[in-house]
Design a protein around this motif. Structure first.
Motif, PDB file in Angstrom:
ATOM      1  N   THR A 108       1.143  -1.508  -0.166  1.00 24.88           N
ATOM      2  CA  THR A 108       0.279  -0.146   0.432  1.00 24.88           C
ATOM      3  C   THR A 108       0.837   0.645  -0.280  1.00 24.88           C
ATOM      4  O   THR A 108       0.700   2.062  -0.504  1.00 24.88           O
ATOM      5  CB  THR A 108      -0.875  -0.163   1.378  1.00 24.88           C
ATOM      6  N   GLY A 109       1.936   1.316   0.362  1.00 25.10           N
ATOM      7  CA  GLY A 109       2.931   2.679   0.498  1.00 25.10           C
ATOM      8  C   GLY A 109       3.772   2.568  -0.978  1.00 25.10           C
ATOM      9  O   GLY A 109       3.677   3.777  -1.244  1.00 25.10           O
ATOM     10  N   CYS A 110       3.997   1.678  -1.275  1.00 27.92           N
ATOM     11  CA  CYS A 110       4.957   1.545  -2.464  1.00 27.92           C
ATOM     12  C   CYS A 110       3.533   2.201  -3.643  1.00 27.92           C
ATOM     13  O   CYS A 110       3.705   3.102  -4.102  1.00 27.92           O
ATOM     14  CB  CYS A 110       5.290  -0.020  -3.309  1.00 27.92           C
ATOM     15  N   VAL A 111       2.117   1.548  -3.962  1.00 23.66           N
ATOM     16  CA  VAL A 111       1.266   2.354  -4.752  1.00 23.66           C
ATOM     17  C   VAL A 111       0.624   3.882  -3.736  1.00 23.66           C
ATOM     18  O   VAL A 111       1.103   4.205  -5.102  1.00 23.66           O
ATOM     19  CB  VAL A 111       0.001   1.113  -4.316  1.00 23.66           C
ATOM     20  N   ALA A 112       1.303   3.978  -3.252  1.00 22.87           N
ATOM     21  CA  ALA A 112       0.752   5.470  -2.633  1.00 22.87           C
ATOM     22  C   ALA A 112       1.529   6.540  -2.615  1.00 22.87           C
ATOM     23  O   ALA A 112       1.677   7.454  -3.751  1.00 22.87           O
ATOM     24  CB  ALA A 112       0.364   5.478  -1.223  1.00 22.87           C
ATOM     25  N   ALA A 113       2.656   5.950  -2.801  1.00 21.88           N
ATOM     26  CA  ALA A 113       4.258   6.610  -3.328  1.00 21.88           C
ATOM     27  C   ALA A 113       4.447   6.901  -4.566  1.00 21.88           C
ATOM     28  O   ALA A 113       4.509   8.339  -4.958  1.00 21.88           O
ATOM     29  CB  ALA A 113       5.675   6.201  -2.526  1.00 21.88           C
ATOM     30  N   VAL A 114       4.419   5.964  -5.863  1.00 18.90           N
ATOM     31  CA  VAL A 114       3.749   5.935  -6.767  1.00 18.90           C
ATOM     32  C   VAL A 114       3.280   6.979  -7.922  1.00 18.90           C
ATOM     33  O   VAL A 114       3.376   7.453  -8.010  1.00 18.90           O
ATOM     34  CB  VAL A 114       3.735   4.624  -7.490  1.00 18.90           C
ATOM     35  N   LEU A 115       1.783   7.153  -7.254  1.00 21.66           N
ATOM     36  CA  LEU A 115       0.095   8.014  -7.303  1.00 21.66           C
ATOM     37  C   LEU A 115       0.798   9.253  -7.168  1.00 21.66           C
ATOM     38  O   LEU A 115       0.060  10.112  -7.623  1.00 21.66           O
ATOM     39  CB  LEU A 115      -0.897   7.017  -6.778  1.00 21.66           C
ATOM     40  N   LEU A 116       1.159   9.408  -5.430  1.00 22.40           N
ATOM     41  CA  LEU A 116       1.709  10.847  -5.384  1.00 22.40           C
ATOM     42  C   LEU A 116       2.576  11.261  -5.913  1.00 22.40           C
ATOM     43  O   LEU A 116       2.147  12.333  -5.668  1.00 22.40           O
ATOM     44  CB  LEU A 116       1.664  10.524  -3.517  1.00 22.40           C
ATOM     45  N   ASN A 117       4.022  10.655  -6.671  1.00 21.15           N
ATOM     46  CA  ASN A 117       4.821  11.352  -7.353  1.00 21.15           C
ATOM     47  C   ASN A 117       4.699  11.073  -8.347  1.00 21.15           C
ATOM     48  O   ASN A 117       4.605  12.572  -9.143  1.00 21.15           O
ATOM     49  CB  ASN A 117       5.715   9.667  -7.033  1.00 21.15           C
ATOM     50  N   LEU A 118       3.219  10.895  -9.288  1.00 25.34           N
ATOM     51  CA  LEU A 118       2.813  10.801 -10.036  1.00 25.34           C
ATOM     52  C   LEU A 118       2.017  12.562 -10.557  1.00 25.34           C
ATOM     53  O   LEU A 118       1.914  13.744 -11.343  1.00 25.34           O
ATOM     54  CB  LEU A 118       1.818  10.023 -11.085  1.00 25.34           C
ATOM     55  N   VAL A 119       0.967  11.954  -9.301  1.00 26.23           N
ATOM     56  CA  VAL A 119       0.205  13.844  -8.859  1.00 26.23           C
ATOM     57  C   VAL A 119       1.185  15.111  -9.283  1.00 26.23           C
ATOM     58  O   VAL A 119       0.422  16.047  -9.969  1.00 26.23           O
ATOM     59  CB  VAL A 119      -1.146  13.924  -8.098  1.00 26.23           C
ATOM     60  N   PHE A 120       2.189  15.131  -8.296  1.00 29.69           N
ATOM     61  CA  PHE A 120       2.996  15.848  -7.194  1.00 29.69           C
ATOM     62  C   PHE A 120       4.259  16.658  -8.639  1.00 29.69           C
ATOM     63  O   PHE A 120       4.712  18.060  -8.475  1.00 29.69           O
ATOM     64  CB  PHE A 120       3.694  15.700  -5.837  1.00 29.69           C
ATOM     65  N   ASN A 121       4.616  15.604  -9.227  1.00 31.25           N
ATOM     66  CA  ASN A 121       5.854  15.897  -9.748  1.00 31.25           C
ATOM     67  C   ASN A 121       5.450  15.701 -11.506  1.00 31.25           C
ATOM     68  O   ASN A 121       6.544  15.978 -11.400  1.00 31.25           O
ATOM     69  CB  ASN A 121       6.789  14.707  -9.185  1.00 31.25           C
ATOM     70  N   HIS A 122       4.177  15.790 -12.156  1.00 31.93           N
ATOM     71  CA  HIS A 122       4.517  14.903 -13.227  1.00 31.93           C
ATOM     72  C   HIS A 122       3.367  15.328 -14.342  1.00 31.93           C
ATOM     73  O   HIS A 122       3.848  15.158 -15.119  1.00 31.93           O
ATOM     74  CB  HIS A 122       4.484  12.748 -13.025  1.00 31.93           C
ATOM     75  N   LEU A 123       2.411  15.533 -13.390  1.00 31.82           N
ATOM     76  CA  LEU A 123       0.932  16.087 -13.701  1.00 31.82           C
ATOM     77  C   LEU A 123       0.745  17.448 -13.607  1.00 31.82           C
ATOM     78  O   LEU A 123       1.005  18.146 -12.731  1.00 31.82           O
ATOM     79  CB  LEU A 123      -0.282  15.079 -13.025  1.00 31.82           C
ATOM     80  N   GLY A 124      -0.060  17.916 -14.342  1.00 36.16           N
ATOM     81  CA  GLY A 124      -0.074  19.630 -14.661  1.00 36.16           C
ATOM     82  C   GLY A 124       0.903  20.160 -14.456  1.00 36.16           C
ATOM     83  O   GLY A 124       2.166  20.289 -14.769  1.00 36.16           O
TER      84      GLY A 124
END
Length: 462
Positions: free
Chosen positions: A423-439
């Motif tokens: 769960t921590g890995c999934v959260a880290a990957v998704l949050l990294n996408l949202v904050f550092n790759h999108l928008g």
């Protein structure tokens, strides 16, 4: 005019004299031995295996670690990084596998379910290897550091449980005798690490296990029965614990672990390539990931678990400057031989749980420490990355601090949710996408090269 001299082989491809090859190979085995045997001990204890079966499972993991190391160092076709790269049972799979055991109504089915999930995860990982090596930018140190930290934190409760004694139902569980034995082992390991050098320092955990076991003999805590019952020569019989079973929830859980494992291996290959002065390009990384995942896919055939890189051996390469991949291949040969000698594998079953607990504090704590070191290079001066680490660690720690948090969810879903690493890995990957790759915020990405994560792991070991 004299003929052009034949170019000397790269240090990675040098074949050393037999004695140096053997001793250097043994040093690699010593550096990673405790890490290889810990996962089968943890999972086997959770299943409730007898001493004989526990020794068999340990030997099987040694055997399959040797096979996976052969694939990495020697390789064939497009499989194998052909670097001094040690493979063995990954710690990342321990928490999900124990969660599978806990969710099993019949403990005898737990290992077949685990083996089935490992096989599927390995095959899918093998197919994904050439694509995964291109997606490494989505796994910067802020992600890998969070995951590695969670691996260590998730395993520490296992060490604490070992330190209290072999049987939680016993009246002396957690007594001063057991805790004192664990503390003595921990002190011995720390003293060896502080006051010794070279080879002795590298095998401090192994020597601590031996010394702690010797101390435990007069206390009546040591059981030599498994050694007496073990054969001198044996072979890890295919599917010894039953035919693999394929359960979707278990497969999903270990597929997440496979992503974590491939991320770690990628970072390790990048770091090792720099250390041996043969930088790992995309083709090398893809070949290395194929070896990892193929080793994982065939490991359950011989009753082994998921295989991945052992970063502490990268630190050993950096320290000794012995860069030959054939040295590590020799270490793989020793692992295979140990796996074919049940008596040698059964020796670890002699070690009392409190002794394992004392050594486990160092072993598992070093995993968390290497994750923290990786995070130190992850750009935590930016608020986005602080949030990624904060939330992913919080999500991953839930199963540890609140074991019944997901009690209202279906049992099949809980196999995934109860693994903090997944769960921590999934959260880290998704949050990294949202904050550092999108928008718009994607312009302020974490640009730290994944190699730096591998360098940090190599420095600390895990």
């Amino acid at each position: 005019m004299s003929a052009n001299p034949v170019a000397a082989p790269h240090p990675v491809d040098q074949k050393l004299p037999a004695l140096k090859l053997a001793t250097s190979g043994l040093q690699h085995v010593a550096a990673m031995y405790a890490g290889v045997v810990a996962p089968p001990l943890i999972v086997g204890a959770a299943v409730g295996l007898s001493g004989t079966d526990l020794a068999f499972l340990t030997g099987a993991c040694l055997f399959t670690a040797g096979l996976a190391t052969f694939l990495q160092t020697l390789g064939f076709w497009k499989i194998g990084a052909r670097l001094p790269f040690v493979n063995g049972v990954t710690f990342a799979g321990v928490a999900p596998m124990t969660a599978i055991v806990a969710a099993s109504h019949d403990k005898s089915d737990a290992l077949p379910v685990i083996f089935g999930a490992v096989m599927v995860a390995g095959v899918l990982g093998f197919l994904a290897a050439p694509f995964f090596c291109k997606a490494v930018r989505f796994f910067p140190p802020v992600v890998t550091g969070s995951v590695i930290t969670l691996i260590g934190v998730s395993l520490l409760p296992v060490a604490f449980g070992w330190a209290q004694g072999p049987d939680p139902a016993a009246h002396d569980y957690g007594s001063a005798k057991y805790l004192g034995l664990a503390a003595a082992t921990l002190v011995i390991v720390l003293l060896l690490r502080r006051f010794t050098r070279g080879f002795v320092k590298q095998i401090a955990v192994l020597l601590g296990l031996i010394a702690g076991t010797v101390v435990a003999i007069p206390l009546g805590v040591t059981d030599f029965g498994p050694v007496a019952d073990a054969d001198v020569i044996g072979f890890p019989t295919p599917f010894h614990f039953g035919t693999p079973q394929f359960h979707l929830a278990a497969i999903l859980s270990l597929c997440v672990v496979m992503v974590v494992s491939m991320t770690e291996s990628t970072a390790d290959m990048l770091a090792l390539g720099e250390i041996v002065e043969r930088p790992a390009d995309e083709r090398t990384i893809a070949a290395g990931l194929r070896a990892d995942t193929l080793g994982t896919a065939i490991s359950p055939l011989f009753n082994g678990f998921m295989c991945s890189a052992f970063a502490q051996n990268i630190g050993l390469v950096a320290m000794t400057r012995v860069r030959s991949r054939f040295v590590v291949a020799a270490g793989g040969g020793f692992l295979v031989l140990m796996g074919l000698c049940p008596m040698a594998a059964s020796l670890i079953a002699v070690v009392p749980p409190p002794v394992l607990g004392g050594a486990g504090v160092v072993l598992f704590g070093s995993v968390a420490a290497s994750g923290i070191q990786t995070l130190a290079r992850a750009g935590l001066d930016r608020d986005n990355n602080v949030l990624i680490v904060a939330v992913s660690l919080a999500v991953g720690i839930i199963p540890i601090t609140a074991p019944h948090f997901y009690h209202a969810f279906p049992q099949t879903v809980r196999i995934v949710l109860d693994s903090g690493i997944s769960t921590g890995c999934v959260a880290a990957v998704l949050l990294n996408l949202v904050f550092n790759h999108l928008g718009r915020d994607g312009q302020a990405r974490d640009v730290t090269h994944p190699m730096e994560a591998g360098e940090e792991i190599a420095a600390a070991g895990h």
